[in-house]
Design an enzyme around this catalytic site. Structure first.
Site, short mmCIF file in Angstrom:
data_model
loop_
_atom_site.label_atom_id
_atom_site.label_comp_id
_atom_site.label_asym_id
_atom_site.label_seq_id
_atom_site.Cartn_x
_atom_site.Cartn_y
_atom_site.Cartn_z
CB CYS A 38 17.51 -12.35 -15.30
SG CYS A 38 16.86 -12.84 -13.69
CB SER A 58 22.48 -13.37 -13.18
OG SER A 58 22.78 -14.28 -12.13
#
Length: 210
Positions: free
Chosen positions: A117, A121
């Site tokens: 990502c 996250s």
């Protein structure tokens, strides 16, 4: 968003995981506190309900994802449904993933998949539990899209030069899960035994199953 990356540069060591910020009121932490207190003040939630949800999230591990992988290994029809609609497949075996869209990507002898990502996250917590610190680090988030082969090598995962690496970038409303290749010599194992072989890192794509 899913992108292919095949060019790599020399690997750089991973930076240390970001320190916890429990004693720092960041923008997002302040927002979380404000929303939580507002919901409690209006009687929509209780502090006990919030605590129980946090405890439930903290207790999650990779078992849900491992269940999906093992079922796909033993049931070809489920595997096809899972690759077509990961969210529906998860619900089919009783896994609650909420409203998020789940996309399952399959490792093959020609393609290796890895998840990241780049913005924050985002991670399939409902299937894998809490993300490891390295997944949240700026080092991993920035380098995985630029030099995935080098990053994987630092995890001890050597990808042959002829194999293509696909990097999948999660978003706020979409998560990915890697379906690793079934290890050779496991044809005699039952589904419950196969679940024990599946690791969190193999479903992120930074490791293979030996």
């Amino acid at each position: 968003m899913s992108t292919d990356h095949t060019d790599e540069s020399d690997a750089l060591p991973h930076s240390a995981p970001r320190p916890d910020q429990d004693d720092t009121i960041t923008y997002y932490r302040a927002m979380e506190i404000a929303v939580r207190e507002l919901l409690i003040d209006k009687g929509i939630l209780t502090a006990g309900e919030v605590r129980r949800q946090v405890e439930a999230m903290d207790a999650r591990g990779p078992e849900g994802g491992a269940m999906m992988v093992a079922r796909a290994w033993v049931d070809p029809s489920f595997k096809q449904r899972m690759l077509k609609d990961g969210s529906a497949a998860a619900r089919e075996i009783g896994l609650d993933i909420g409203p998020l869209k789940l996309i399952v990507v399959e490792n093959t002898p020609e393609v290796h998949n890895v998840l990241v990502c780049t913005l924050c996250s985002c991670y399939p917590r409902m299937l894998l539990g809490l993300p490891p610190d390295w997944y949240k680090s700026r080092n991993y988030r920035s380098r995985t899209v630029r030099e995935p082969r080098a990053v994987l090598a630092e995890f001890g995962t050597e990808i042959p030069a002829e194999m293509r690496i696909c990097v999948h970038d999660s978003t706020a409303d979409m998560r990915y899960l890697v379906l690793p290749m079934r290890p050779q010599g496991t044809e005699h194992l039952a589904e419950a035994e196969l679940i024990e072989l599946v690791t969190r890192d193999s479903m992120i794509g930074v490791a293979n199953i030996e």
